[in-house]
Structure formats: C-alpha cells, structure tokens
Design a protein around this motif. Structure first.
Motif, PDB file in Angstrom:
ATOM      1  N   LEU A 179       0.867  -1.173   0.000  1.00  0.00           N
ATOM      2  CA  LEU A 179       0.000   0.000   0.000  1.00  0.00           C
ATOM      3  C   LEU A 179       0.908   1.227   0.000  1.00  0.00           C
ATOM      4  N   ILE A 180       0.642   2.155  -0.877  1.00  0.00           N
ATOM      5  CA  ILE A 180       1.416   3.394  -0.938  1.00  0.00           C
ATOM      6  C   ILE A 180       0.505   4.532  -0.519  1.00  0.00           C
ATOM      7  N   MET A 230       5.663  10.474   0.871  1.00  0.00           N
ATOM      8  CA  MET A 230       5.128   9.166   0.490  1.00  0.00           C
ATOM      9  C   MET A 230       5.601   8.117   1.482  1.00  0.00           C
ATOM     10  N   MET A 231       4.805   7.054   1.572  1.00  0.00           N
ATOM     11  CA  MET A 231       5.123   5.982   2.497  1.00  0.00           C
ATOM     12  C   MET A 231       4.624   4.671   1.892  1.00  0.00           C
ATOM     13  N   ARG A 232       5.453   3.637   1.940  1.00  0.00           N
ATOM     14  CA  ARG A 232       5.065   2.309   1.452  1.00  0.00           C
ATOM     15  C   ARG A 232       4.881   1.396   2.660  1.00  0.00           C
ATOM     16  N   ALA A 252       0.132  -3.342   5.735  1.00  0.00           N
ATOM     17  CA  ALA A 252      -0.625  -2.802   4.608  1.00  0.00           C
ATOM     18  C   ALA A 252      -2.080  -3.272   4.671  1.00  0.00           C
ATOM     19  N   VAL A 253      -2.285  -4.531   4.977  1.00  0.00           N
ATOM     20  CA  VAL A 253      -3.645  -5.084   5.064  1.00  0.00           C
ATOM     21  C   VAL A 253      -4.424  -4.399   6.186  1.00  0.00           C
ATOM     22  N   ALA A 254      -3.810  -4.259   7.353  1.00  0.00           N
ATOM     23  CA  ALA A 254      -4.488  -3.630   8.494  1.00  0.00           C
ATOM     24  C   ALA A 254      -4.854  -2.183   8.186  1.00  0.00           C
TER      25      ALA A 254
END
Length: 89
Positions: A25-26, A33-35, A41-43
């Motif tokens: 998720l970006i 920006m943050m990856r 990412a799911v949470a």
C-alpha cells in the motif's frame, strides 16, 4: 513519541492518496510518500482507513482493533501521524 489522549480524533491528512501496488500500500500526501507492506498494509487498508472516515477518537479506534497488538497499532498510528499521512486533533 507523542502524548496520547484517548479522546483526540484521528483522520486522514488533507490530500491523502492511497494506491495499491500488489500486496503493498502506498500512501501519498503533501508531506511525502510511504510504502506499507505485508500485514501492516492489510491492516491499514482494510481496518484503519475505513474507520478514519468517521474521525474516531484514538481510544475508540484502538478498541475496534482489539484483536491486533495495541502497542504495535499505537506505534503505527504515531508513525503515520509523524509522516503526515494522518492527523490527530
């Protein structure tokens, strides 16, 4: 580390954009920006971002995520706030 008040409201930063890149998720805002990867990412995508539309109090958000490790969620929220992806007021 920030001082937490359970009644402070959380929300997304103005101009936040969210992009899926595979399982990652970006997050992009005027602040940067943050990856996010894996379970984080799911949470964020499935559990945290949808709740932020309601501008929940921090304590209420954490209560709704009681199945996740609270210390880890607190750190994640702090990091997202520090990076300018979320706001707390």
């Amino acid at each position: 580390m920030t001082t937490h008040t359970p009644n402070r409201r959380l929300g997304t930063a103005a101009g936040l954009e969210v992009f899926a890149e595979g399982a990652d998720l970006i997050l992009a805002s005027p602040a940067g920006m943050m990856r996010l990867e894996g379970g984080v990412a799911v949470a964020v995508r499935d559990r945290i971002l949808p709740r932020l539309e309601e501008r929940p109090a921090r304590g209420d958000l954490l209560s709704g995520l009681a199945d996740l490790p609270s210390a880890e969620v607190e750190r994640l929220l702090d990091r997202l706030i520090e990076a300018g992806m979320l706001i707390e007021s």
